[in-house]
Design an enzyme around this catalytic site. Structure first.
Site, mmCIF file in Angstrom:
data_model
loop_
_atom_site.group_PDB
_atom_site.id
_atom_site.type_symbol
_atom_site.label_atom_id
_atom_site.label_comp_id
_atom_site.label_asym_id
_atom_site.label_seq_id
_atom_site.Cartn_x
_atom_site.Cartn_y
_atom_site.Cartn_z
ATOM 1 N N LYS A 51 0.818 -1.066 -0.333
ATOM 2 C CA LYS A 51 -0.512 0.372 0.250
ATOM 3 C C LYS A 51 0.535 1.266 -0.166
ATOM 4 O O LYS A 51 1.711 1.294 0.556
ATOM 5 C CB LYS A 51 -1.015 0.007 1.328
ATOM 6 C CG LYS A 51 0.307 0.390 2.584
ATOM 7 C CD LYS A 51 -0.648 -0.806 3.452
ATOM 8 C CE LYS A 51 -0.385 -0.346 5.011
ATOM 9 N NZ LYS A 51 -1.667 -0.933 5.942
ATOM 10 N N TYR A 278 14.733 31.559 6.954
ATOM 11 C CA TYR A 278 13.362 32.656 7.887
ATOM 12 C C TYR A 278 13.305 32.590 9.538
ATOM 13 O O TYR A 278 13.972 31.730 10.001
ATOM 14 C CB TYR A 278 12.209 31.788 7.758
ATOM 15 C CG TYR A 278 11.745 31.523 5.624
ATOM 16 C CD1 TYR A 278 11.579 32.883 4.764
ATOM 17 C CD2 TYR A 278 11.914 29.991 4.775
ATOM 18 C CE1 TYR A 278 11.014 33.047 3.331
ATOM 19 C CE2 TYR A 278 11.923 30.157 3.406
ATOM 20 C CZ TYR A 278 11.026 31.608 2.981
ATOM 21 O OH TYR A 278 10.959 31.523 1.934
HETATM 22 C C1 LIG Z 1 -0.672 -2.160 6.533
HETATM 23 C C2 LIG Z 1 -0.939 -3.320 7.253
HETATM 24 C C3 LIG Z 1 0.001 -4.710 7.151
HETATM 25 C C4 LIG Z 1 1.610 -4.852 6.905
HETATM 26 O O1 LIG Z 1 2.172 -3.784 7.748
HETATM 27 P P1 LIG Z 1 3.369 -4.081 8.243
HETATM 28 O O2 LIG Z 1 3.809 -3.397 10.129
HETATM 29 O O3 LIG Z 1 3.689 -2.898 8.138
HETATM 30 O O4 LIG Z 1 4.230 -5.485 8.368
HETATM 31 C C5 LIG Z 1 -0.557 -5.720 7.984
HETATM 32 N N1 LIG Z 1 -1.260 -5.724 7.542
HETATM 33 C C6 LIG Z 1 -2.810 -5.097 7.478
HETATM 34 C C7 LIG Z 1 -4.415 -4.720 6.932
HETATM 35 C C8 LIG Z 1 -2.298 -3.406 6.680
HETATM 36 O O5 LIG Z 1 -3.069 -2.872 7.055
#
Ligand SMILES: *Cc1c(COP(=O)(O)O)cnc(C)c1O
Length: 390
Positions: A51, A278
């Protein structure tokens, strides 16, 4: 996300477009996935969670590497993310995490995406769409075991699961849950969640309802909760060579895949009393030399002032003044040999020193996940160390 800012280039050359870039080490990515695959028990596979463009690393590249290491599934959160993987030729099953509006279902079913079910209404909508298209839709029933974000409460899961199992147009591809805290020393809540999940699985067994994949581990669960591995673990962060916490189990051989680099675009000699940037947040105590770096919060660098450090010429140099949208200023008085366009590391290794993602994340009072996703696509992404046999 569609990889348009992905460039393949030999390291060391000057980037003709921008003197700041993200470096993705392909060889490390490959090694990480192989290391994880090898560490899994024989009956457990892994899903690659890619993702948000694989946490900023490039979803297509990461998914390809996961596939060659034997991933069973790819997981994303948005339909568009899933379709981009399909367009790039990835043939593995894709699980779209989270909730789907009914309007998203036709395209999901058409493209054979696996959908999460959290409620009886989801079952109805997905079943109707699949029937309309004359297809079988693959679904994973998400069980809420205590995270209280998505999913059907474990005590109420039976009706949703039996409904899916009894619907001709649906395929029960998975039963899943998610840990709220899997990577801290205190695992008591994780074990409570596991026991709730197990009660659902036991009920399924009693009903002879079979799901292809039972899964609840993320990276932390994979490392520290072997009792919870079941058929599949969902690996996001760990494959990128970053640990979800400082206390979870270590696997030898994992290395961070992403580095962020820039070059000195200008050097300034200051006199005592001169101000920088700044808000005039830094006053030179004496004669000093400042290097200007052509990156800023517009690229995802935390907006700090007089805090943080970078690596130049094999040494640390402290940030002075405030980070602006497109410039960072660092004190390099102690490094007189530096020249314009010398390479600078914002995150990663240089010589014997390293600035970790956790160190950069701490500047924004946040965690590695957040910082990795914060680097913006405005920075060209360069892949280094590609394997000789793709
Ligand atoms: C993002 C996610 C993961 C992966 O988690 P990591 O800690 O990056 O391995 C696994 N399961 C779900 C439902 C997620 O949303």
């Amino acid at each position: 996300m569609d990889g348009t800012n992905l460039q393949f280039e030999e390291p060391g050359g000057l980037n003709p477009h921008r003197a700041a870039w993200i470096e993705i080490d392909h060889d490390r990515l490959r090694t990480n996935y192989l290391t994880i695959a090898e560490a899994l028990p024989a009956n457990t596979g892994f899903a690659a969670v890619v993702k948000d463009d694989a946490y900023g690393h490039g979803a297509v590249l990461v998914a390809h590497e996961a596939a060659s290491a034997g991933a069973k599934l790819l997981a994303v959160v948005n339909v568009e993310e899933a379709l981009a993987l399909r367009r790039a030729g990835l043939g593995l099953p894709i699980l779209v995490l989270g909730g789907r509006q009914p309007e998203e279902l036709p395209v999901c079913v058409e493209n054979g995406l696996s959908i999460c079910v959290h409620h009886e209404d989801d079952v109805r909508h997905i079943a109707a769409e699949a029937a309309r298209q004359g297809r079988k839709a693959s679904v994973h029933v998400k069980i809420n075991t205590g995270m209280n974000r998505y999913g059907v409460r474990w005590t109420e899961a039976a009706s949703v699961i039996s409904r899916v199992a009894g619907t001709h147009s649906l395929h029960l591809a998975g039963v899943m849950s998610h840990f709220s805290m899997s990577d801290e020393l205190d695992k008591s809540f994780a074990y409570l969640q596991l026991s709730r999940f197990r009660s659902v699985l036991q009920w399924m067994e009693s009903q002879r309802i079979h799901a292809q994949y039972r899964h609840l581990c993320n990276s932390g669960g994979f490392l520290d909760l072997p009792d919870a591995h079941y058929d599949l673990v969902r690996i996001g962060l760990l494959a990128l060579g970053v640990y979800p916490s400082s206390v979870c189990r270590r696997l030898t051989g994992l290395q961070p895949v992403m580095s962020v680099k820039t070059r000195i675009s200008h050097l300034q000699n200051l006199h005592a009393g001169d101000k920088v940037g700044y808000g005039m947040r830094f006053t030179a105590p004496d004669r000093c030399r400042i290097a200007v770096l052509p990156v800023g919060y517009g690229d995802g660098f935390p907006r700090v002032r007089n805090n943080g450090r970078v690596l130049i010429g094999g040494a640390f140099a402290p940030l002075v003044g405030g980070v602006s949208m497109d410039a960072v200023t660092v004190d390099v008085t102690h490094l007189p040999h530096l020249k314009q366009w010398d390479e600078v590391v914002l995150m990663g290794r240089q010589g014997e020193h390293e600035i970790t993602v956790n160190e950069v994340a701490a500047l924004r009072q946040s965690v590695s996940y957040d910082q990795l996703c914060s680097w913006r696509s405005r920075l060209p992404r360069i892949v280094i160390n590609p394997p000789s046999q793709p």
